[in-house]
Write a protein that holds these residues in place. Structure first.
Motif, PDB file in Angstrom:
ATOM      1  N   VAL A   9      -0.576  15.137  -5.352  1.00 50.47           N
ATOM      2  CA  VAL A   9      -1.720  14.263  -5.124  1.00 50.47           C
ATOM      3  C   VAL A   9      -1.271  12.818  -5.332  1.00 50.47           C
ATOM      4  CG1 VAL A   9      -4.025  13.600  -5.918  1.00 50.47           C
ATOM      5  CG2 VAL A   9      -3.369  16.023  -5.852  1.00 50.47           C
ATOM      6  N   ILE A  10      -1.467  11.997  -4.314  1.00 52.38           N
ATOM      7  CA  ILE A  10      -1.092  10.582  -4.379  1.00 52.38           C
ATOM      8  C   ILE A  10      -2.341   9.742  -4.161  1.00 52.38           C
ATOM      9  CG2 ILE A  10       0.315   8.737  -3.392  1.00 52.38           C
ATOM     10  CD1 ILE A  10       2.285  10.867  -2.439  1.00 52.38           C
ATOM     11  N   ALA A  11      -2.786   9.053  -5.193  1.00 51.77           N
ATOM     12  CA  ALA A  11      -3.888   8.098  -5.061  1.00 51.77           C
ATOM     13  C   ALA A  11      -3.288   6.757  -4.648  1.00 51.77           C
ATOM     14  CB  ALA A  11      -4.637   7.961  -6.386  1.00 51.77           C
ATOM     15  N   ALA A  12      -3.828   6.172  -3.579  1.00 52.73           N
ATOM     16  CA  ALA A  12      -3.218   4.962  -3.025  1.00 52.73           C
ATOM     17  C   ALA A  12      -4.276   3.908  -2.725  1.00 52.73           C
ATOM     18  CB  ALA A  12      -2.445   5.296  -1.753  1.00 52.73           C
ATOM     19  N   HIS A  13      -4.111   2.749  -3.331  1.00 53.47           N
ATOM     20  CA  HIS A  13      -4.998   1.615  -3.047  1.00 53.47           C
ATOM     21  C   HIS A  13      -4.149   0.438  -2.576  1.00 53.47           C
ATOM     22  CE1 HIS A  13      -8.088  -1.426  -3.316  1.00 53.47           C
ATOM     23  NE2 HIS A  13      -7.334  -2.118  -4.146  1.00 53.47           N
ATOM     24  N   ASP A  14      -4.294   0.084  -1.310  1.00 55.38           N
ATOM     25  CA  ASP A  14      -3.546  -1.032  -0.714  1.00 55.38           C
ATOM     26  C   ASP A  14      -2.042  -0.903  -0.987  1.00 55.38           C
ATOM     27  OD1 ASP A  14      -5.846  -2.080   0.339  1.00 55.38           O
ATOM     28  OD2 ASP A  14      -6.062  -3.679  -1.140  1.00 55.38           O
ATOM     29  N   GLU A  15      -1.476   0.216  -0.576  1.00 60.14           N
ATOM     30  CA  GLU A  15      -0.058   0.506  -0.795  1.00 60.14           C
ATOM     31  C   GLU A  15       0.720   0.545   0.519  1.00 60.14           C
ATOM     32  OE1 GLU A  15       1.170   0.335  -3.570  1.00 60.14           O
ATOM     33  OE2 GLU A  15      -0.080   1.196  -5.148  1.00 60.14           O
ATOM     34  N   GLU A  16       0.300  -0.226   1.497  1.00 57.16           N
ATOM     35  CA  GLU A  16       0.971  -0.254   2.789  1.00 57.16           C
ATOM     36  C   GLU A  16       2.456  -0.548   2.665  1.00 57.16           C
ATOM     37  OE1 GLU A  16       0.982  -3.104   6.810  1.00 57.16           O
ATOM     38  OE2 GLU A  16      -0.683  -3.219   5.390  1.00 57.16           O
ATOM     39  N   SER A  45      -7.861  -2.062   2.048  1.00 56.01           N
ATOM     40  CA  SER A  45      -8.153  -3.094   3.039  1.00 56.01           C
ATOM     41  C   SER A  45      -6.939  -3.365   3.917  1.00 56.01           C
ATOM     42  CB  SER A  45      -8.596  -4.384   2.345  1.00 56.01           C
ATOM     43  OG  SER A  45      -7.584  -4.851   1.465  1.00 56.01           O
ATOM     44  N   ASP A  46      -5.904  -2.535   3.779  1.00 54.30           N
ATOM     45  CA  ASP A  46      -4.691  -2.709   4.567  1.00 54.30           C
ATOM     46  C   ASP A  46      -4.429  -1.447   5.391  1.00 54.30           C
ATOM     47  OD1 ASP A  46      -3.823  -0.857   2.737  1.00 54.30           O
ATOM     48  OD2 ASP A  46      -2.171  -2.045   1.938  1.00 54.30           O
ATOM     49  N   ARG A  47      -3.174  -1.210   5.798  1.00 56.14           N
ATOM     50  CA  ARG A  47      -2.826  -0.121   6.696  1.00 56.14           C
ATOM     51  C   ARG A  47      -2.260   1.094   5.949  1.00 56.14           C
ATOM     52  NH1 ARG A  47       1.346  -1.118   9.171  1.00 56.14           N
ATOM     53  NH2 ARG A  47       1.072   0.238  10.998  1.00 56.14           N
ATOM     54  N   THR A  48      -2.606   1.272   4.690  1.00 53.14           N
ATOM     55  CA  THR A  48      -2.063   2.391   3.919  1.00 53.14           C
ATOM     56  C   THR A  48      -2.306   3.723   4.618  1.00 53.14           C
ATOM     57  OG1 THR A  48      -2.392   1.204   1.828  1.00 53.14           O
ATOM     58  CG2 THR A  48      -2.104   3.590   1.707  1.00 53.14           C
ATOM     59  N   ALA A  49      -3.537   3.979   5.002  1.00 50.17           N
ATOM     60  CA  ALA A  49      -3.872   5.261   5.638  1.00 50.17           C
ATOM     61  C   ALA A  49      -3.156   5.420   6.970  1.00 50.17           C
ATOM     62  CB  ALA A  49      -5.383   5.370   5.836  1.00 50.17           C
ATOM     63  N   GLU A  50      -3.086   4.362   7.746  1.00 51.37           N
ATOM     64  CA  GLU A  50      -2.420   4.425   9.050  1.00 51.37           C
ATOM     65  C   GLU A  50      -0.945   4.749   8.889  1.00 51.37           C
ATOM     66  OE1 GLU A  50      -1.381   1.360  12.739  1.00 51.37           O
ATOM     67  OE2 GLU A  50      -3.095   0.937  11.422  1.00 51.37           O
ATOM     68  N   ASP A 272       1.227  -5.461 -10.712  1.00 46.79           N
ATOM     69  CA  ASP A 272       2.283  -6.356 -10.252  1.00 46.79           C
ATOM     70  C   ASP A 272       2.684  -5.964  -8.839  1.00 46.79           C
ATOM     71  OD1 ASP A 272       4.737  -8.131 -10.508  1.00 46.79           O
ATOM     72  OD2 ASP A 272       5.633  -6.152 -10.164  1.00 46.79           O
ATOM     73  N   ASP A 273       2.684  -6.930  -7.929  1.00 44.88           N
ATOM     74  CA  ASP A 273       3.056  -6.645  -6.538  1.00 44.88           C
ATOM     75  C   ASP A 273       4.508  -6.965  -6.244  1.00 44.88           C
ATOM     76  OD1 ASP A 273       0.617  -5.614  -5.587  1.00 44.88           O
ATOM     77  OD2 ASP A 273      -0.219  -7.626  -5.450  1.00 44.88           O
ATOM     78  N   SER A 274       5.223  -7.603  -7.193  1.00 47.16           N
ATOM     79  CA  SER A 274       6.614  -7.959  -6.907  1.00 47.16           C
ATOM     80  C   SER A 274       7.503  -6.741  -6.806  1.00 47.16           C
ATOM     81  CB  SER A 274       7.149  -8.894  -8.029  1.00 47.16           C
ATOM     82  OG  SER A 274       7.261  -8.207  -9.251  1.00 47.16           O
ATOM     83  N   SER A 275       7.085  -5.616  -7.423  1.00 51.62           N
ATOM     84  CA  SER A 275       7.893  -4.386  -7.361  1.00 51.62           C
ATOM     85  C   SER A 275       7.644  -3.601  -6.081  1.00 51.62           C
ATOM     86  CB  SER A 275       7.564  -3.491  -8.566  1.00 51.62           C
ATOM     87  OG  SER A 275       6.193  -3.139  -8.560  1.00 51.62           O
ATOM     88  N   ARG A 276       6.665  -4.028  -5.296  1.00 53.48           N
ATOM     89  CA  ARG A 276       6.277  -3.293  -4.092  1.00 53.48           C
ATOM     90  C   ARG A 276       6.957  -3.872  -2.864  1.00 53.48           C
ATOM     91  NH1 ARG A 276       2.480  -2.153  -7.808  1.00 53.48           N
ATOM     92  NH2 ARG A 276       1.247  -0.253  -7.497  1.00 53.48           N
ATOM     93  N   ALA A 277       8.282  -3.794  -2.854  1.00 54.43           N
ATOM     94  CA  ALA A 277       9.040  -4.273  -1.714  1.00 54.43           C
ATOM     95  C   ALA A 277       8.801  -3.342  -0.522  1.00 54.43           C
ATOM     96  CB  ALA A 277      10.537  -4.318  -2.040  1.00 54.43           C
ATOM     97  N   GLY A 278       8.794  -3.900   0.660  1.00 50.63           N
ATOM     98  CA  GLY A 278       8.532  -3.115   1.849  1.00 50.63           C
ATOM     99  C   GLY A 278       9.670  -2.135   2.151  1.00 50.63           C
ATOM    100  N   PHE A 279       9.349  -1.149   2.945  1.00 41.15           N
ATOM    101  CA  PHE A 279      10.326  -0.121   3.317  1.00 41.15           C
ATOM    102  C   PHE A 279      10.280   0.044   4.820  1.00 41.15           C
ATOM    103  CE2 PHE A 279      10.942   4.363   4.521  1.00 41.15           C
ATOM    104  CZ  PHE A 279      12.238   4.559   4.080  1.00 41.15           C
ATOM    105  N   ASP A 280      11.416  -0.082   5.478  1.00 41.69           N
ATOM    106  CA  ASP A 280      11.482   0.111   6.928  1.00 41.69           C
ATOM    107  C   ASP A 280      11.830   1.539   7.215  1.00 41.69           C
ATOM    108  OD1 ASP A 280      10.942  -2.572   7.504  1.00 41.69           O
ATOM    109  OD2 ASP A 280      13.049  -3.122   7.223  1.00 41.69           O
ATOM    110  N   ARG A 281      10.894   2.238   7.819  1.00 41.12           N
ATOM    111  CA  ARG A 281      11.125   3.656   8.082  1.00 41.12           C
ATOM    112  C   ARG A 281      12.082   3.835   9.232  1.00 41.12           C
ATOM    113  NH1 ARG A 281       6.493   7.950   9.933  1.00 41.12           N
ATOM    114  NH2 ARG A 281       7.822   9.773   9.944  1.00 41.12           N
TER     115      ARG A 281
END
Length: 281
Positions: A9-16, A45-50, A272-281
């Motif tokens: 189970v992964i709860a995700a809030h604005d984790e695009e 409010s972002d594209r997490t679900a998409e 903290d959002d600085s640890s949430r670096a983007g990931f290119d799939r």
């Protein structure tokens, strides 16, 4: 195809920025039908679900309000029979770790998690040294809280009805079990990406200490861990006096965060959002 071993189970809030990184590690075992994964996007409010839906075998649900508690409850409702892993959306867990953890819960482990590793790449010297000490504390290494991941067997999950309205769900779970009931499973460690700057670290710690009273009033961090950490720190300096400056940094940051938590009155979820670096799939 046989039924999955259990559900993550992964709860995700604005984790695009990070949800693809998390799901990519699990994709093979999900596609093989070994593990069921449910991502519950809450108030995004972002594209997490998409982004999550690009992983075709991952189930995705969306909730209107930003509540991790509501997301965990929905994840429980959707989970398949068997043990469950609760994983934060920004934590990296390998497919091997997921399968071996679920197997352990099926056999003889009541509650536990994989070991964890802090990734402080690019972090300031204060953050790097703080987590360097944190990683050496047995009272942290053996707890269910603080790793962004915990796993429950069916009998362990039966100890409570539904997740209560508390921010520190991992602390709540930790409070339900004694130390001898918790197993750190011998498998790949989960990777916890640390904040890059002191400000981000203080945000996380302030939120953590502010919410401790909801679950364990008067207790540091689950099962009396404040006293355990003090003993760990003293032993660390006794074993290697050269670590004294880093221990002093660790203690200073903890005291500062506790003072800020005591003086602050915000009920806002601080992260903290600085640890949430983007990931290119």
């Amino acid at each position: 195809m046989s039924a999955p071993l259990g559900t993550i189970v992964i709860a995700a809030h604005d984790e695009e920025a990070v949800i693809a990184r998390t799901l990519a590690h699990l994709n093979d075992v999900v596609e093989q039908g070994l593990v069921d994964v449910v991502v519950v996007c809450n108030g995004c409010s972002d594209r997490t679900a998409e982004v999550a839906r690009t992983f075709t075998h991952v189930r995705v649900r969306e909730l209107d309000r930003p509540s991790k508690t509501a997301a965990l409850r929905e994840g429980d409702r959707l989970a398949v029979p068997g043990p469950r892993i609760y994983l934060d959306a920004d934590i990296e867990m390998t497919g091997r770790a997921a399968v071996e953890t679920l197997h352990a819960l099926e056999r003889d482990v009541l509650v536990g998690r994989p070991p964890h590793r802090y990734d402080s790449t690019g972090a300031s010297w204060v953050v790097h040294r703080w987590y360097g000490i944190r990683a050496r504390l047995p009272s942290v290494a053996g707890a269910l809280w603080g790793a962004g991941c915990y796993a429950l067997s069916e009998s362990a999950r039966a100890r409570f009805d539904e997740f209560p309205e508390v921010i520190g769900d991992d602390l709540f779970i930790d409070s339900l079990f004694s130390g001898h009931e918790v197993t750190i499973i011998d498998t790949d460690p989960v990777v916890v990406h640390t904040p890059l700057r002191l400000r981000g670290l203080l945000l996380i710690l302030r939120r953590t200490y502010r919410t401790h009273g909801q679950v364990c009033p008067g207790v540091g961090t689950g099962r009396g861990a404040r006293g355990q950490q003090l003993r760990d720190l003293r032993l660390l300096v006794h074993q290697d006096p050269r670590r004294a400056p880093d221990v002093a940094v660790y203690a200073f940051v903890v005291v500062l965060a506790r003072l800020r938590a005591r003086l602050g009155s915000s009920t806002r979820w601080e992260r903290d959002d600085s640890s949430r670096a983007g990931f290119d799939r």
